[in-house]
Design an enzyme around this catalytic site. Structure first.
Site, short mmCIF file in Angstrom:
data_model
loop_
_atom_site.label_atom_id
_atom_site.label_comp_id
_atom_site.label_asym_id
_atom_site.label_seq_id
_atom_site.Cartn_x
_atom_site.Cartn_y
_atom_site.Cartn_z
N ASP A 1 0.83 -1.21 0.00
CA ASP A 1 0.00 0.00 0.00
C ASP A 1 0.86 1.26 0.00
O ASP A 1 2.03 1.24 0.40
CB ASP A 1 -0.87 0.05 1.26
CG ASP A 1 -1.98 -1.00 1.25
OD1 ASP A 1 -1.99 -1.85 0.35
OD2 ASP A 1 -2.81 -0.96 2.18
N ASP A 2 0.24 2.35 -0.40
CA ASP A 2 0.71 3.73 -0.20
C ASP A 2 1.78 4.20 -1.16
O ASP A 2 2.23 5.34 -1.07
CB ASP A 2 1.19 3.98 1.25
CG ASP A 2 0.11 3.77 2.29
OD1 ASP A 2 -1.06 3.62 1.88
OD2 ASP A 2 0.42 3.74 3.50
N HIS B 1 3.70 -2.25 3.10
CA HIS B 1 3.69 -0.88 2.55
C HIS B 1 4.99 -0.63 1.79
O HIS B 1 6.07 -0.91 2.32
CB HIS B 1 3.53 0.16 3.66
CG HIS B 1 2.22 0.04 4.39
ND1 HIS B 1 2.00 -0.91 5.36
CD2 HIS B 1 1.07 0.74 4.27
CE1 HIS B 1 0.76 -0.79 5.80
NE2 HIS B 1 0.17 0.19 5.17
N HIS C 1 -5.76 2.73 -4.12
CA HIS C 1 -5.90 2.83 -2.66
C HIS C 1 -6.44 4.26 -2.39
O HIS C 1 -6.09 4.87 -1.42
CB HIS C 1 -4.52 2.61 -2.04
CG HIS C 1 -4.45 2.49 -0.55
ND1 HIS C 1 -5.30 1.73 0.19
CD2 HIS C 1 -3.57 3.05 0.33
CE1 HIS C 1 -4.96 1.82 1.48
NE2 HIS C 1 -3.92 2.63 1.59
N HIS D 1 -5.38 9.14 -0.57
CA HIS D 1 -5.39 8.36 0.66
C HIS D 1 -6.49 8.85 1.59
O HIS D 1 -6.39 8.79 2.81
CB HIS D 1 -4.03 8.39 1.37
CG HIS D 1 -3.79 7.17 2.24
ND1 HIS D 1 -3.98 7.19 3.59
CD2 HIS D 1 -3.40 5.90 1.93
CE1 HIS D 1 -3.69 5.98 4.09
NE2 HIS D 1 -3.35 5.19 3.09
ZN LIG Z 1 -2.74 3.23 3.23
#
Ligand SMILES: [Zn+2]
Length: 361
Positions: A169-170, A322, A221, A225
């Protein structure tokens, strides 16, 4: 001419009345037909909004149709060959004041798996509330049932196959995404990246392009965010149209980078996929993906601790990691340790799409 008119006027017409031949003389109206037939229709009642009788016999006096067309006009003139159907009158509902209100659709949840699917249309129903102007009675009726939604939380049934889904993620994120892609390539591993759309520009475009070209699945995602509300990373803090914009802009950023259609499998920030989020973005999304194993890498507990979480995988597990959002060097180190370990156990690393090709239950 007057004589001819009188002659024509006196000629009866031959019609069919309730299935029987009937000659109708006089003015040859529907009233004359009714007289000639001997049929005595019973009038309907005047009823309240709840169906109770206000006054017997004060409803529709009779029911009539000429050649299939409903009429209440007894003075209507009939012609040869007309087909007349007559019956008793129906109940007539009193005049009323009507208020309509939505019946909100509900979302119920089933199962405990990390793959979240929504089933059902998610459309509100409609309720009518009538207040009778004569009786004062209030009656509710459902005009349209709501089309409710079921959230099915499922897992892939992979049987004996040792497959796990690594998810990141991210990102994309300077340095880390490249390092993660390198480790994955070195071990023949495929993974799924849940990207932040606003980061897919400049170098971010190149990173996403590389990930896609190496066989990884690129998902959104959200675009910012879900930070737009300023209250925290939860789409639920944002207005419905802001939530859908987060998803659509997330898709668009991916499409801009890879030059193809974006996956509609998503992960929500913080995994917050509550009722208000499902209502807003559910129709845009084919599945929302949670996780079975939280590597806790964002807390930077040391690469050994992260690696131990990854190593605890079981067949069909989805692992949360992440590649962005801060210094993720521990995540990279943990992968270098855990991937060879799991490969030795016979594991393969697959995308979410591949995982979802197994039976889901
Ligand atoms: Zn996230």
């Amino acid at each position: 001419m007057a004589g001819a008119f009188a002659f024509a006027q006196s000629l009866p017409v031959a019609i069919t009345f309730n299935g029987q031949p009937l000659e109708v003389g006089g003015a040859r109206t529907l009233a004359d037909a009714l007289d000639a037939s001997g049929f005595d229709p019973r009038p309907g009642d005047l009823v309240a909004v709840d169906g109770s009788v206000i006054e017997a016999g004060k409803g529709e006096p009779f029911h009539a149709a000429v050649n299939g067309q409903v009429t209440s006009d007894l003075t209507r003139t009939l012609a040869n060959g007309d087909v007349v159907e007559m019956g008793d009158g129906s109940p007539t509902e009193e005049p009323s004041d009507i208020v309509e209100e939505a019946i909100p659709y509900t979302i119920s949840s089933e199962g405990g798996g990390a793959i979240h699917l929504l089933e059902g249309q998610g459309a509100d129903g409609l309720r009518q509330i009538k207040t009778g102007r004569i009786s004062g009675i209030v009656a509710e009726a459902t005009v349209r049932e709501p089309q409710n939604v079921t959230r099915r939380n499922v897992s892939p049934d992979v049987g004996d196959e040792k497959v796990v889904a690594l998810t990141f993620d991210d990102g994309p994120w300077h340095d880390t995404t490249v390092e993660v892609l390198d480790v994955l390539r070195d071990h023949g591993a495929k993974a799924t990246f849940f990207t932040v759309g606003s980061r897919i520009e400049g170098e971010g475009i190149d990173l996403v392009k590389r990930a896609a070209s190496e066989g990884h699945q690129i998902c959104t995602h959200t675009y910012t965010h879900a930070s737009g509300s300023g209250k925290g990373v939860n789409l639920g803090f944002m207005a419905p149209d802001e939530q859908t914009a987060e998803i659509e802009q997330g898709f668009a950023a991916i499409e801009n980078a890879i030059g193809g259609e974006a996956s509609h499998i998503i992960r929500t920030p913080g995994g917050n996929y509550g009722d208000e989020v499902m209502r807003a973005i559910g129709p845009k999304v084919s599945a929302e993906i949670g996780w079975d194993i939280d590597s806790q890498d964002w807390r930077r507990p040391g690469s050994a601790a992260i690696a131990n979480q990854i190593k605890s995988a079981w067949p069909g597990a989805i692992i949360l990691m992440h590649d962005g959002g801060g210094d993720r060097s521990q995540t990279v180190e943990a992968l270098k340790d855990a991937l060879p370990y799991l490969k030795e156990q016979g594991y393969r690393f697959v995308t979410i799409d591949e995982l979802m090709s197994y039976p889901l239950a």
